[in-house]
Scaffold this motif. Structure first.
Motif, PDB file in Angstrom:
ATOM      1  N   ILE A  91       0.894  64.552  10.046  1.00 58.76           N
ATOM      2  CA  ILE A  91       2.163  64.515   9.304  1.00 58.76           C
ATOM      3  C   ILE A  91       2.991  63.306   9.710  1.00 58.76           C
ATOM      4  N   ILE A  92       2.890  62.876  10.965  1.00 59.78           N
ATOM      5  CA  ILE A  92       3.609  61.682  11.415  1.00 59.78           C
ATOM      6  C   ILE A  92       3.076  60.446  10.689  1.00 59.78           C
ATOM      7  N   ALA A  93       1.754  60.365  10.561  1.00 58.75           N
ATOM      8  CA  ALA A  93       1.143  59.228   9.862  1.00 58.75           C
ATOM      9  C   ALA A  93       1.479  59.248   8.375  1.00 58.75           C
ATOM     10  N   VAL A  94       1.404  60.436   7.763  1.00 57.55           N
ATOM     11  CA  VAL A  94       1.682  60.570   6.323  1.00 57.55           C
ATOM     12  C   VAL A  94       3.132  60.206   6.012  1.00 57.55           C
ATOM     13  N   GLY A  95       4.055  60.659   6.864  1.00 54.99           N
ATOM     14  CA  GLY A  95       5.472  60.378   6.652  1.00 54.99           C
ATOM     15  C   GLY A  95       5.908  59.001   7.114  1.00 54.99           C
ATOM     16  N   LYS A  96       4.973  58.237   7.723  1.00 56.44           N
ATOM     17  CA  LYS A  96       5.229  56.876   8.223  1.00 56.44           C
ATOM     18  C   LYS A  96       6.370  56.835   9.246  1.00 56.44           C
ATOM     19  N   PHE A 277       2.043  71.625   6.707  1.00 61.90           N
ATOM     20  CA  PHE A 277       1.773  71.605   5.267  1.00 61.90           C
ATOM     21  C   PHE A 277       3.086  71.672   4.475  1.00 61.90           C
ATOM     22  N   LEU A 278       3.976  72.577   4.863  1.00 63.04           N
ATOM     23  CA  LEU A 278       5.266  72.714   4.177  1.00 63.04           C
ATOM     24  C   LEU A 278       6.086  71.430   4.322  1.00 63.04           C
ATOM     25  N   TRP A 279       6.090  70.856   5.517  1.00 58.35           N
ATOM     26  CA  TRP A 279       6.809  69.611   5.777  1.00 58.35           C
ATOM     27  C   TRP A 279       6.289  68.503   4.854  1.00 58.35           C
ATOM     28  N   ALA A 280       4.974  68.406   4.733  1.00 58.00           N
ATOM     29  CA  ALA A 280       4.366  67.368   3.879  1.00 58.00           C
ATOM     30  C   ALA A 280       4.804  67.521   2.429  1.00 58.00           C
ATOM     31  N   LYS A 284       7.250  65.221  -0.160  1.00 55.19           N
ATOM     32  CA  LYS A 284       6.459  64.804  -1.324  1.00 55.19           C
ATOM     33  C   LYS A 284       5.231  63.976  -0.939  1.00 55.19           C
ATOM     34  N   LYS A 285       4.586  64.390   0.144  1.00 58.28           N
ATOM     35  CA  LYS A 285       3.355  63.742   0.596  1.00 58.28           C
ATOM     36  C   LYS A 285       2.229  64.770   0.722  1.00 58.28           C
ATOM     37  N   GLY A 286       2.313  65.833  -0.070  1.00 64.21           N
ATOM     38  CA  GLY A 286       1.366  66.942   0.062  1.00 64.21           C
ATOM     39  C   GLY A 286      -0.072  66.552  -0.167  1.00 64.21           C
ATOM     40  N   LYS A 287      -0.354  65.792  -1.235  1.00 62.91           N
ATOM     41  CA  LYS A 287      -1.735  65.411  -1.537  1.00 62.91           C
ATOM     42  C   LYS A 287      -2.325  64.530  -0.447  1.00 62.91           C
ATOM     43  N   ARG A 288      -1.529  63.587   0.016  1.00 63.30           N
ATOM     44  CA  ARG A 288      -1.988  62.695   1.091  1.00 63.30           C
ATOM     45  C   ARG A 288      -2.271  63.485   2.372  1.00 63.30           C
ATOM     46  N   PHE A 289      -1.403  64.438   2.669  1.00 61.48           N
ATOM     47  CA  PHE A 289      -1.592  65.262   3.863  1.00 61.48           C
ATOM     48  C   PHE A 289      -2.864  66.107   3.745  1.00 61.48           C
ATOM     49  N   LEU A 290      -3.095  66.704   2.585  1.00 64.10           N
ATOM     50  CA  LEU A 290      -4.303  67.505   2.377  1.00 64.10           C
ATOM     51  C   LEU A 290      -5.555  66.665   2.561  1.00 64.10           C
ATOM     52  N   LEU A 291      -5.516  65.438   2.070  1.00 61.94           N
ATOM     53  CA  LEU A 291      -6.668  64.543   2.186  1.00 61.94           C
ATOM     54  C   LEU A 291      -6.949  64.200   3.645  1.00 61.94           C
TER      55      LEU A 291
END
Length: 446
Positions: A91-96, A277-280, A284-291
């Protein structure tokens, strides 16, 4: 196979049955066997020693009434948390957020060595809450260019101090730290009651570290570029998001722990995945987080070989050890010290044993598991003091353990010998240990 073991552990928390425990034990033996020639030498010798010494002791001392398979799996709760922790990194990487904190290092005004040290320490402190050991390469890669013109010995000392000290001090109060969660379960002390004390000690020592380096580094010149495209509004937004997420996680964790009968460690473990998952999805980074999280589940097994091999073997030894005559003799000795001597001496003796064991290669979780039976009476009488002692002393070894994963990763990043890294923190870690013993003593005699 690792996932199967973790899922069985979760099921066993709700449905206790001998068949489930037997399957967990069987899986543990299979994992130890399959990983025997896969793990690195660091884990191989320690895990092999624990397993074969445990095997000998099991046949010599453990009564036949105790099912052999039930001796395995005592460390699966710790492994379950270690298994899900990388979701925090994702989540840290996804949220930059790591990039935003990297900008914090180079933001105006002009960098001085003192300012760079504090920012590096602060970046490590904040990222460790989510990235854990993955913080080290992120921080080194962000900061190394700023000190590249300095001597190698200075660079090693700079990172050994700024990263390892901040890393160990923030974990002191982090609810996702395995040692914190396991100690709370062991002593039965509330995290909410421990939090103010642990946070105060953490802030006190990070401030002391900054004060020391303010005097040591103020005369060293630094030639470093300032971030030209600095966006203070974006940085502020990311820092507020991180702070809000940490606060929400702690509140939800404490609420969940009060609602279910399972342990604090279990509450942390089952909360991490849905929370991230909820945080992602909120950012609005849900798809990226799932991947990325799917890629983690598929590709991270190679990194888990050593951890599962070591902790399953150590868990087996820890279960067998109380049946041995050596345990009886040690129990008599520690009981004598506890009953006849001051509590300060007893705490200091336990602390020194954990500290010395770390220097010869024992992970603090394993050392605490070995010594915790000798603390049984003290835990009943002084649960708060023992909690502070075990958490503080255990995390002091993060800075100095030659076989601890964090100094090893830092040594690899700097292409240095792990022993040259840890020796730079020995004095600070030992002083920190003595302070922890003093605080634990005060809380125990009040």
């Amino acid at each position: 196979m690792y996932l199967s073991l973790i899922l069985l552990h979760v099921i066993s928390e709700f449905f206790e049955h001998i068949a489930i425990q037997s399957i967990i034990g069987s899986l543990a033996i299979v994992i130890i066997g399959l990983n025997f020639f896969k793990v690195k030498r660091l884990y191989f010798w320690a895990g092999t020693a624990f397993f074969f010494v445990g095997l000998i002791c099991a046949f010599l001392y453990v009564p036949q009434e105790r099912a052999f398979l039930s001796l395995f799996g005592s460390m699966t709760s710790l492994l379950a948390l270690l298994f899900v922790l990388p979701y925090m990194s994702t989540i840290i990487a996804v949220g930059k957020y790591d990039r935003a904190l990297g900008q914090m290092i180079r933001k105006p005004p002009q960098l001085t060595m003192v300012r760079l040290y504090r920012r590096t320490s602060l970046m490590t402190y904040m990222l460790t809450l989510f990235l854990n050991v993955a913080t080290v390469p992120v921080v080194v890669s962000t900061v190394k260019a700023q000190v590249s013109q300095l001597k190698d010995a200075f660079i090693q000392r700079f990172f050994a101090h700024s990263i390892l000290r901040a890393y160990g001090l923030v974990l002191l109060w982090s609810p996702t730290e395995v040692l914190v969660a396991s100690t709370i379960d062991m002593t039965g002390t509330s995290y909410l009651l421990l939090f103010p004390t642990l946070l105060t000690i953490s802030i006190l020592f990070i401030s002391l570290d900054w004060f020391i380096h303010n005097r040591q580094l103020q005369h060293i010149d630094l030639k470093a570029a300032v971030e030209e495209n600095h966006n203070p509004a974006q940085l502020r937004k990311k820092l507020l998001e991180l702070g809000f997420a940490i606060t929400c996680f702690i509140v939800v964790l404490l609420t969940l722990n009060s609602l279910i009968p399972q342990s604090f460690l279990f509450s942390v473990t089952v909360l991490i995945i849905p929370f991230t998952f909820l945080w992602a999805f909120i950012i609005k980074k849900g798809k990226r987080f799932l991947l990325l999280s799917s890629a983690y589940v598929k590709g991270n097994t190679t990194q888990l070989h050593g951890l599962f091999f070591l902790f399953l073997a150590a868990g087996f030894f820890v279960e067998v050890f109380p049946y041995t005559t050596l345990f009886d003799q040690m129990d008599l000795f520690f009981s004598y010290v506890y009953e006849t001597g001051p509590i300060l001496l007893f705490y200091l003796l336990i602390a020194l044993c954990i500290f010395i064991f770390a220097l010869i290669g024992f992970h603090p979780l394993i050392s605490i598991a070995i010594f915790s039976p000798f603390l049984a009476e003290a835990m009943i009488v002084h649960p708060y003091g023992v909690s502070v002692l075990l958490i503080g002393v255990g995390l002091s070894t993060v800075m100095i353990g030659p076989f601890n994963i964090t100094p090893t990763i830092l040594a690899m990043q700097l292409q240095a010998n792990p022993y040259s890294i840890i020796q730079k923190n020995l004095l600070f870690a030992f002083g920190y240990l003595l302070f922890i013993v003093a605080v634990a003593t005060v809380f125990s005699v009040l």
